[in-house]
Design a protein around this motif. Structure first.
Motif, PDB file in Angstrom:
ATOM      1  N   ILE A 165       0.854  -1.174   0.000  1.00 24.84           N
ATOM      2  CA  ILE A 165       0.000   0.000   0.000  1.00 24.84           C
ATOM      3  C   ILE A 165       0.900   1.237   0.000  1.00 24.84           C
ATOM      4  CG2 ILE A 165      -1.868  -1.191   1.195  1.00 24.84           C
ATOM      5  CD1 ILE A 165      -1.030   0.210   3.767  1.00 24.84           C
ATOM      6  N   PRO A 166       0.420   2.379  -0.492  1.00 20.39           N
ATOM      7  CA  PRO A 166       1.288   3.564  -0.646  1.00 20.39           C
ATOM      8  C   PRO A 166       2.042   3.947   0.621  1.00 20.39           C
ATOM      9  CG  PRO A 166      -0.801   3.917  -1.768  1.00 20.39           C
ATOM     10  CD  PRO A 166      -0.936   2.616  -1.038  1.00 20.39           C
ATOM     11  N   ASP A 167       1.395   3.855   1.778  1.00 21.69           N
ATOM     12  CA  ASP A 167       2.057   4.279   3.022  1.00 21.69           C
ATOM     13  C   ASP A 167       3.233   3.397   3.395  1.00 21.69           C
ATOM     14  OD1 ASP A 167       0.427   6.426   3.376  1.00 21.69           O
ATOM     15  OD2 ASP A 167      -0.956   5.427   4.756  1.00 21.69           O
ATOM     16  N   ASP A 168       3.305   2.193   2.854  1.00 19.73           N
ATOM     17  CA  ASP A 168       4.386   1.268   3.192  1.00 19.73           C
ATOM     18  C   ASP A 168       5.507   1.265   2.170  1.00 19.73           C
ATOM     19  OD1 ASP A 168       3.119   0.477   5.490  1.00 19.73           O
ATOM     20  OD2 ASP A 168       2.104  -1.238   4.569  1.00 19.73           O
ATOM     21  N   LYS A 169       5.375   2.008   1.091  1.00 15.00           N
ATOM     22  CA  LYS A 169       6.396   2.007   0.042  1.00 15.00           C
ATOM     23  C   LYS A 169       7.623   2.789   0.510  1.00 15.00           C
ATOM     24  CE  LYS A 169       3.676   0.885  -3.954  1.00 15.00           C
ATOM     25  NZ  LYS A 169       3.410   1.117  -5.370  1.00 15.00           N
ATOM     26  N   SER A 170       8.786   2.239   0.208  1.00 22.92           N
ATOM     27  CA  SER A 170      10.024   2.792   0.749  1.00 22.92           C
ATOM     28  C   SER A 170      10.300   4.193   0.239  1.00 22.92           C
ATOM     29  CB  SER A 170      11.201   1.868   0.413  1.00 22.92           C
ATOM     30  OG  SER A 170      11.322   1.698  -0.978  1.00 22.92           O
ATOM     31  N   GLY A 171       9.864   4.513  -0.992  1.00 26.11           N
ATOM     32  CA  GLY A 171      10.111   5.853  -1.525  1.00 26.11           C
ATOM     33  C   GLY A 171       9.470   6.926  -0.668  1.00 26.11           C
ATOM     34  N   ARG A 172       8.198   6.715  -0.339  1.00 26.50           N
ATOM     35  CA  ARG A 172       7.480   7.697   0.476  1.00 26.50           C
ATOM     36  C   ARG A 172       8.077   7.769   1.879  1.00 26.50           C
ATOM     37  NH1 ARG A 172       0.955   7.720   1.059  1.00 26.50           N
ATOM     38  NH2 ARG A 172       1.188   8.226  -1.152  1.00 26.50           N
ATOM     39  N   ILE A 173       8.377   6.610   2.458  1.00 27.24           N
ATOM     40  CA  ILE A 173       8.937   6.579   3.815  1.00 27.24           C
ATOM     41  C   ILE A 173      10.304   7.264   3.847  1.00 27.24           C
ATOM     42  CG2 ILE A 173       9.807   5.046   5.623  1.00 27.24           C
ATOM     43  CD1 ILE A 173       7.684   2.993   4.585  1.00 27.24           C
ATOM     44  N   SER A 174      11.140   6.947   2.870  1.00 19.49           N
ATOM     45  CA  SER A 174      12.488   7.514   2.840  1.00 19.49           C
ATOM     46  C   SER A 174      12.458   9.024   2.693  1.00 19.49           C
ATOM     47  CB  SER A 174      13.294   6.893   1.687  1.00 19.49           C
ATOM     48  OG  SER A 174      13.498   5.527   1.913  1.00 19.49           O
ATOM     49  N   ARG A 175      11.570   9.520   1.856  1.00 17.84           N
ATOM     50  CA  ARG A 175      11.498  10.976   1.675  1.00 17.84           C
ATOM     51  C   ARG A 175      11.106  11.675   2.973  1.00 17.84           C
ATOM     52  NH1 ARG A 175       9.845   9.410  -3.502  1.00 17.84           N
ATOM     53  NH2 ARG A 175       7.660   9.206  -2.913  1.00 17.84           N
ATOM     54  N   ARG A 176      10.117  11.100   3.665  1.00 16.96           N
ATOM     55  CA  ARG A 176       9.698  11.690   4.946  1.00 16.96           C
ATOM     56  C   ARG A 176      10.838  11.649   5.958  1.00 16.96           C
ATOM     57  NH1 ARG A 176       5.127   8.758   7.511  1.00 16.96           N
ATOM     58  NH2 ARG A 176       5.415  10.371   9.099  1.00 16.96           N
ATOM     59  N   PHE A 177      11.518  10.515   6.035  1.00 15.40           N
ATOM     60  CA  PHE A 177      12.580  10.383   7.024  1.00 15.40           C
ATOM     61  C   PHE A 177      13.759  11.298   6.690  1.00 15.40           C
ATOM     62  CE2 PHE A 177      16.540   8.401   8.493  1.00 15.40           C
ATOM     63  CZ  PHE A 177      16.295   8.400   9.853  1.00 15.40           C
ATOM     64  N   ASN A 178      14.148  11.330   5.426  1.00 15.34           N
ATOM     65  CA  ASN A 178      15.282  12.172   5.038  1.00 15.34           C
ATOM     66  C   ASN A 178      14.997  13.646   5.286  1.00 15.34           C
ATOM     67  OD1 ASN A 178      17.008  10.121   4.187  1.00 15.34           O
ATOM     68  ND2 ASN A 178      16.001   9.986   2.210  1.00 15.34           N
ATOM     69  N   LYS A 179      13.758  14.051   5.031  1.00 20.50           N
ATOM     70  CA  LYS A 179      13.382  15.442   5.280  1.00 20.50           C
ATOM     71  C   LYS A 179      13.487  15.762   6.772  1.00 20.50           C
ATOM     72  CE  LYS A 179       9.654  18.744   4.307  1.00 20.50           C
ATOM     73  NZ  LYS A 179       8.313  18.922   3.698  1.00 20.50           N
ATOM     74  N   THR A 180      12.994  14.866   7.614  1.00 23.08           N
ATOM     75  CA  THR A 180      13.043  15.079   9.061  1.00 23.08           C
ATOM     76  C   THR A 180      14.468  15.023   9.581  1.00 23.08           C
ATOM     77  OG1 THR A 180      10.880  13.992   9.209  1.00 23.08           O
ATOM     78  CG2 THR A 180      12.083  14.289  11.257  1.00 23.08           C
ATOM     79  N   TRP A 181      15.253  14.053   9.110  1.00 20.96           N
ATOM     80  CA  TRP A 181      16.646  13.920   9.553  1.00 20.96           C
ATOM     81  C   TRP A 181      17.467  15.133   9.120  1.00 20.96           C
ATOM     82  CZ3 TRP A 181      19.870  12.398  12.865  1.00 20.96           C
ATOM     83  CH2 TRP A 181      21.224  12.184  12.593  1.00 20.96           C
ATOM     84  N   SER A 182      17.217  15.627   7.925  1.00 24.77           N
ATOM     85  CA  SER A 182      17.925  16.811   7.450  1.00 24.77           C
ATOM     86  C   SER A 182      17.597  18.018   8.319  1.00 24.77           C
ATOM     87  CB  SER A 182      17.561  17.096   5.987  1.00 24.77           C
ATOM     88  OG  SER A 182      17.947  16.036   5.160  1.00 24.77           O
ATOM     89  N   ALA A 183      16.316  18.145   8.690  1.00 20.22           N
ATOM     90  CA  ALA A 183      15.913  19.254   9.565  1.00 20.22           C
ATOM     91  C   ALA A 183      16.575  19.120  10.929  1.00 20.22           C
ATOM     92  CB  ALA A 183      14.397  19.280   9.699  1.00 20.22           C
ATOM     93  N   GLU A 184      16.692  17.890  11.426  1.00 19.72           N
ATOM     94  CA  GLU A 184      17.347  17.663  12.709  1.00 19.72           C
ATOM     95  C   GLU A 184      18.834  18.012  12.629  1.00 19.72           C
ATOM     96  OE1 GLU A 184      17.962  16.494  16.656  1.00 19.72           O
ATOM     97  OE2 GLU A 184      16.103  16.905  15.571  1.00 19.72           O
TER      98      GLU A 184
END
Length: 1423
Positions: A165-184
């Motif tokens: 399902i879309p919420d479990d796809k690695s592309g979407r997850i990675s983008r969210r995580f990378n954005k948050t990690w970059s902000a951190e």
């Protein structure tokens, strides 16, 4: 309808009230409330449809609650009808109620179905049914039953898996995580950076830059905070579910208390049945909530793994050189596998950190109600156990850190060994390096053994804890006051509460240990992700950059911020259309300058700009595990015209002819089935095809024959070459007659020299359509058939003229230029592409796990130890059952007249003794399992290690290294840590389930009637599950290896990927491979929930029947027996669930043993030493070599690469071996070392056939300087002398003769200078010289030089040749060389052609014969 009916009721009530009829307030308020809720429900129905929501959990729960609450009203209405005397208003309300209730039932039934998808929503293939499942289907995981049935009927394959399902796809997850990690990261300043340093980051898969701001916080960014922000909200939902589940857990003991009370008083029977049903309903609700909680936790764990793997992959793409030195490929692979797995494992039980204390507090509260202040004694015992668990946790943490370091070290060494396995075999070093791996493994096992014993002590404490708590509490209670009587109600309700306490007391230490492990992983991962990155602004690529197309202004570069600069004060300006050569001796910084222009070095100061796109050819060609065509296209669309022009220019057409599937032939990892020259030409073709603005070639022609090099130079860079429009002023360069003009004359073809020996074809003539094929390449792993090989020479004269055809002519006649053989190749490619797949696909076993696999593991553990473990668990459960029965009898002891009991001390003493027996048996079994599991780990790893090291090269050619590394990392981790835990859990829960059934049947014999049907139902449910789960685990294991293989491949070619700007493309490939793996993993975790819920339903039926039979037998059995029976039945739900989970987990994880066993039975090379056929110690004394009608092939089923060679080489002769790329030169050397075995004929050295002796005896007497220099991470001394066989003076002497002494002397650490993984901190030429020094140290009588000086400059080449002539004057030498000047002083020259001897004579005689050697010498300017 419902809304109208409610308003009708309200209207009727108001009308009656208005007319003075007595109306109850409830008849006015109820319709009003129901009407409002119905209006809200109607709104949500409309809103959901508007938003495309096809099923609503809120509405489903609403209808269920409505249904349940109105059930009581329904009973009231029925009683009113039965009583009669109804008024008109009451009749009307009854009618409207029944109609409304029917509508509510209809709504509830409709909630089992979902609405049709919106018309505008595109239909997808292989969509998961989860997306279209109803809320109730979600709650019961019914949507997954389709896959369970599919897996039961037939073994699952890849095509059966559903898309994520879309919420479990690695592309979407990675983008969210990378954005948050970059902000951190943006909030903090890296302590190792200066204030004005830039920090690069990835956001939305693009490379962005965050400029260091003065307001940044000092410290380190928190990976934990970033993960909480990304995954916290969804995980919080799981926490809420856990609260509900925990609260429901404490309802059952209260119902048990009421049921025990019911059996001892005169309450009506219906109350007993109601209590039984309430027990059942409560258990079902708890099961549903608990499984939804686990589903949330496992899903978060899966998403976290996607984020970690994606973040690590992205980071590896931009990691600076200094940071790369700190993290080897093996360590990074561990981050992606072991550490990511630990995060997943922790997510399941992380909530226990707060849930455990919450459950303990609730349990203590309820225990206080029954036992009063005595529970404080139990609380004291728990508090005393805390420091013990803390000590164990601290020790575990220390051991964990050590184990992970050793694991990293082992995987790193394995990765290097596997990358250089061919060279290790030629040096006869493989067994010695195996001992190095074994030494690290032994240290790792020592740590594992200590940790296992520590865990055994931990098991003893947590098994003892609930018993010690209950024993202490009961003892204080009965001894503190003689009037304190332990009744059945107090004993068994307290016991059920103590059983609830067991889980948090058991899990808290385990969760603390898991948190400790995860914290180690978090620290490792944080360090890697926060490591220095390459500055994306180091090179200005903007079109508006000032200066020429390449501009370097007073720039200084270093390979690490703390290292000395390699390039100082560089000033360079290259106008558009220029052809620039960079020359210099070995180690002077030529390749470093290319790296600086690519942005791969740290810029200390200055300015660098490169305008436009870049194409890059590395010194060591990087080839992907794809088809030849895909390697050339490298992500660009296929343009037939440009493609064929590129192939012709790079001299690849003949190679395509010989490959089994033409340009559709799959190339193995690292280009294993191509010769060095072929790999380099594919690399050049890749660059040419890109049609870039700037081309950077790093010694691209070193690995190809001289005449082929000249052709490529002319066809690519010459005045009529493919890149002629990119290069201007060619003639001016020649006219200046400088050093570069000499370089051009060395490589470029000239009209005069071409026309003498070639048949002229007028330039205006149309390109000829050839019927014959050019010379095929037979040095590769996959070779042409003999009929193709036979067709050669006649058209070789046309080759250069054809490649000189202008690009426009080529494009116009593209179809004509596709010769007949092109069509043949295409047809052949289609027919043979699948059959000739080089890299074997990792296959999944199907069906049941073979009993032999389990027996193999048990045999490794030891049958005696296995028997001891089983006996210990049997005795433990016997003691547990005995203590429960003893407690039941104690609770029914008669009372004295004064309200006291006799024999309390005896009862208490026996109860305590039985409890201690349990704990001691657990301690014994845990220690036995710990010892046995380490023994098994030792044997299985050792056996696989030896077999892999002794495997032939054909195994490594066809097996991706990532797959082998996966066996040594993930599978060994499962054998080390997971499988022993599964075995322990299976035995424990199995015996507990058995003892539970024994107790229930003992308590209520009638229960035996339903045991068999329930067990049959249980069996079928778990058999349905096992088949699917097992296959899903296998598919997940298989799809995991490509992730690591792709990562290793990416790391090897990261400079090339960055140069071409394909980071996003490779990240996308990584996401696809990760999603493919998760497509098998996600159904696996859902299948666990599907099974657990259904097993718990079976367990809940056991609770129901035990309670009903207790009600039925009221008066026949005492309340102690009732308490015993039902308290045990309350445990059976969890026990059955855990039994199947442990069984399935064992069956799925024991696949690791199956996979390790698979690699423990690979085909082996010949024996290392053959007793009775060993050569004399002084062999070979002369070094004479004789080939007698010798033929060989790379693997069974392939064509011959060396054919019927018969030559005799006298001792001490210097033999040069020449031939075009792929003629079979390297194959002869491989045959000499028996890397490939004879197909027919034989080779003899000093009269002894080499096929009769052991490989160790043969290879240790030969020396080779290989084409691809292989170095290992460690000191320079270790790379020269891995086994410390030589004195320092000998090492320095070898370095002096290999012209490395000055360089090594200049190093601060001298011989202890740290060589990075693969020798990346040395130039390729320096690595080649290190290999020369190795050969000088060995002083063998026979020396093979396979392109030994290809990567060094001409001056150093001359010095090396002089060294070889001097140091190996009395040795027999084979020299394969593309630079013919290096073999012109050879005793004889062997010319190979298509795997056969074409010419073999002295150089002078061959030149006079004017044959193939003469034409090659003429091309090289030597004739």
């Amino acid at each position: 309808m419902l809304w109208i009916l409610t308003w009708v009721d309200l209207g009727r009530g108001i009308w009656e009230w208005y007319n003075g009829t007595a109306v109850l307030y409830v008849d006015l308020v109820t319709p009003l409330i129901v009407g409002v809720t119905m209006a809200i429900a109607a709104f949500f129905i409309y809103y959901d449809r508007l938003k495309g929501v096809r099923t609503s959990g809120l509405l489903t729960i609403y209808w269920i609650l409505f249904l349940l609450t109105w059930a009581l009203v329904f009973r009231t209405k029925v009683e009113q009808i039965q009583n009669g005397g109804l008024t008109t208003g009451e009749v009307m309300r009854i009618v409207t109620f029944f109609i409304s209730y029917a509508c509510v039932i209809a709504h509830f039934l409709m909630s089992f179905f979902v609405d049709l998808p919106p018309a505008y929503e595109p239909q997808k293939l292989n969509t998961s049914p989860q997306e279209s499942a109803s809320f109730i289907s979600h709650m019961f995981f019914e949507w997954f039953s389709k896959m369970i049935m599919l897996g039961y009927k037939n073994p699952l394959v890849d095509n059966d898996l559903w898309d994520l399902i879309p919420d479990d796809k690695s592309g979407r997850i990675s983008r969210r995580f990378n954005k948050t990690w970059s902000a951190e990261k943006a909030k903090y300043k890296n302590e190792n950076e200066e204030v004005d340093d830039d920090t690069a980051r990835f956001e939305n898969t693009d490379v962005d830059v965050l400029i260091e701001q003065p307001g940044r916080k000092k410290g380190k960014p928190s990976l934990f905070k970033a993960m909480v922000r990304v995954f916290g909200p969804y995980y919080f939902l799981g926490s809420l579910l856990k609260v509900v589940s925990d609260l429901l857990t404490f309802v059952s003991p209260q119902l048990l208390s009421a049921l025990i009370l019911f059996t001892s008083n005169n309450a009506p029977v219906w109350q007993g049945y109601m209590l039984a049903v309430l027990l059942f309903v409560t258990a079902i609700l708890q099961s549903i909530v608990l499984q939804q909680y686990f589903h949330v936790c496992f899903t978060v764990g899966m998403r976290m793994r996607s984020a970690v793997v994606g973040a690590v992959y992205r980071k590896a793409m931009v990691l600076s050189n200094s940071a790369r030195k700190e993290s080897t490929v093996g360590e990074v692979v561990n981050l992606m596998s072991v550490d990511a797995q630990r995060f997943m494992d922790l997510m399941t039980y992380l909530n226990t950190v707060w849930s455990g204390p919450f459950q303990i507090i609730l349990a203590m509260y309820f225990l206080w109600q029954y036992l009063g202040a005595a529970v404080l004694a139990g609380l004291g015992v728990m508090l005393l156990l805390i420091p013990i668990n803390a000590l164990i946790a601290r020790k575990t943490h220390q051991l964990q850190v050590r184990q992970m370091k050793l694991k990293d070290e082992r995987i790193k060494l394995m990765n290097e060994i596997l990358n250089g396995i061919k060279v290790l075999k030629m040096y006869a070093w493989e067994m010695s390096f195996k001992d190095k791996v074994k030494a690290i493994r032994d240290k790792e096992l020592d740590v594992l053994r200590t940790a296992a014993y520590l865990n055994a002590v931990g098991s003893f404490t947590w098994v003892s804890a609930p018993f010690l708590v209950s024993l202490t509490t009961f003892a204080v209670y009965v001894l503190s006051d003689s009037s304190h009587i332990l009744t059945a109600q107090k004993a068994f309700v307290s016991l059920s509460l103590f059983n609830i306490l067991r889980f948090p007391l058991v899990m808290l230490p385990a969760v603390i240990a898991a948190i400790v492990q995860a914290s180690v992983s978090m620290t490792r991962l944080s360090k890697f992700l926060a490591g220095d990155e390459l500055d994306p602004d180091a090179v200005d690529h903007s079109p508006t950059a000032h200066g020429e197309v390449v501009e370097v202004d007073n720039a200084t570069f270093t390979w690490g911020k703390k290292d000395e600069p390699i390039l100082k004060n560089i000033n360079l300006s290259v106008p558009s259309g220029s052809l620039v050569a960079v020359v210099g001796q070995v180690g002077t910084g030529k390749s470093s300058l290319i790296s600086a222009l690519l942005g791969d070095m740290d810029k200390v100061e200055g300015y660098v700009s490169v305008k436009g796109s870049i194409a890059y050819v590395a010194q060591q060609a990087w080839i992907q595990n794809l088809t030849v065509q895909d390697n050339i296209l490298f992500g660009k669309p296929f343009d037939p015209c440009l493609y064929h022009q590129t192939v012709d220019a790079c001299e690849l057409k003949e190679d395509f002819d010989m490959l089994p599937a033409g340009d559709q032939t799959e190339i193995g990892e690292r280009g294993i089935n191509l010769s060095g020259g072929q790999k380099q030409r594919v690399s050049i073709a890749r660059a040419v095809y890109q049609d870039a603005d700037v081309y950077l070639f790093d010694d691209p022609l070193s690995a190809v024959d001289a005449h082929v090099g000249k052709n490529i130079f002319d066809n690519v860079l010459g005045p009529r070459g493919c890149l002629k429009n990119k290069i201007g002023h060619y003639d001016e360069l020649l006219e200046k007659n400088g050093a570069f003009a000499e370089f051009l004359r060395n490589y470029a073809n000239h009209e005069d020299s071409e026309s003498t020996d070639e048949e002229d074809v007028p330039p205006s003539s149309p390109p000829p359509i050839f019927e014959e094929e050019l010379e095929p390449d037979v040095d590769a792993d996959e070779t042409a058939s003999s009929d193709v090989i036979a067709r050669r020479n006649r058209t070789i004269q046309f080759k250069r003229q054809r490649t000189r055809t202008s690009s426009s002519d080529h494009c116009k006649s593209g179809k004509l230029r596709r010769r007949k053989t092109d069509r043949d190749i295409d047809i052949k490619a289609q027919q043979k592409k699948k059959d000739d797949k080089l890299i074997t696909t990792e296959t999944a076993e199907t069906g049941n796990i073979k009993l032999s696999v389990a027996l193999s593991y048990m045999r490794s553990v030891g049958y005696l130890i296995c028997s001891t473990i089983a006996l210990a668990y049997c005795l433990q459960n016997a003691a547990q059952v005995g203590s429960s029965i003893w407690l039941s009898q104690w609770s029914t002891d008669p009372l004295n007249p004064d309200g006291t009991q006799n024999g309390t001390a005896t009862r208490l003493g026996v109860y305590g003794a039985l409890g201690m027996t349990q704990a001691l048996m657990v301690l014994g079994s845990s220690f036995s399992m710990s010892y046995g599991s380490v023994v098994a780990s030792t044997l299985l790893h050792s056996k696989m290690l030896v077999r892999i090291f002794r495997a032939p090269m054909s195994f490594f050619d066809t097996t991706p290294l990532g797959r082998i590394v996966n066996r040594f990392s993930k599978d060994i981790y499962l054998i080390d840590e997971v499988i022993p835990r599964c075995f322990t859990g299976l035995l424990m829960t199995g015996f507990q389930c058995l003892s539970t059934f024994v107790v229930i049947v003992y308590s209520t014999p009638i229960f035996a009637v339903v045991v068999v049907p329930l067990l049959i139902l249980y069996y079928f449910v778990q058999r349905f599950y096992i088949r699917t789960s097992r296959q899903l685990k296998r598919l997940e294991s298989i799809s995991r290896s490509p992730i690591y293989s792709h990562f290793s491949e990416t790391i090897a070619g990261v400079s090339t990927i960055r140069a071409y700007g394909l980071q996003k493309s490779f990240m996308k490939q990584n996401e696809i491979k990760l999603d493919t793996n998760q497509m098998a993993y996600y159904p696996n975790i859902v299948s666990n929930r599907w099974l657990a819920l259904r097993l718990e339903l079976v367990g809940n039926l056991i609770v129901l029947f035990a309670a009903i039979f207790a009600v039925v037998e009221k008066g026949k059995i005492n309340d102690g027996i009732v308490g015993l029976s039902i308290s045990y039945s309350l445990q059976i739900t969890m026990m059955l669930n855990w039994l199947v989970r442990q069984a399935s987990e064992l069956e799925t994880n024991i696949v690791a043993v199956e996979r390790v066993e698979e690699y423990s039975s690979v085909v082996q090379e010949a024996e290392l030493v053959i007793d009775g056929s060993r050569p004399p110690s002084h062999w070979p004394a002369e070094g004479s070599i004789k080939f007698e009608d010798y033929s060989t092939r790379y693997r069974e089923g392939l064509d011959l690469v060396v054919k019927n060679i018969t030559i005799h080489i006298n001792g001490g002769e210097k033999v040069g071996i020449v031939g075009r790329t792929g003629a079979g030169k390297s194959s002869m050397t491989l045959a000499l070392f028996r890397i490939i075995e004879s197909a027919s004929g034989r080779i003899s050295i000093d009269g002894l056939p080499i096929s009769n002796m052991g490989l160790q005896d043969l290879r240790s007497k030969l020396s080779i300087i290989p084409q691809d220099p292989v170095l290992f991470s460690g000191s320079l001394r270790m790379n020269l002398d891995p086994f410390e066989e030589y004195r320092d003076s000998e090492l320095w002497d070898a370095l002096e003769h290999s012209h490395l002494k000055d360089y090594v002397t200049s190093l601060s650490e001298k011989l202890e200078h740290e060589v990075t993984e693969g020798g990346e901190n040395l130039s390729v030429g320096q690595r080649q010289l290190v290999c020369l020094a190795r050969a000088l140290l060995r002083k063998s009588k026979i020396l093979v030089l396979d392109e030994a000086t290809a990567a060094v400059d001409l001056e150093t080449d001359d010095l090396i040749q002089a060294t070889i002539r001097e140091q190996f004057s009395d040795c027999t030498t084979f020299t394969i060389a593309h630079r013919l000047n290096t073999i012109m002083d050879s005793t004889r020259v062997l010319v190979l052609d298509a795997g056969k001897v074409a010419e073999f004579d002295t150089p002078d005689n061959l030149l006079q014969a004017k044959g193939i050697f003469f034409s090659m010498a003429k091309d090289a300017g030597l004739a």
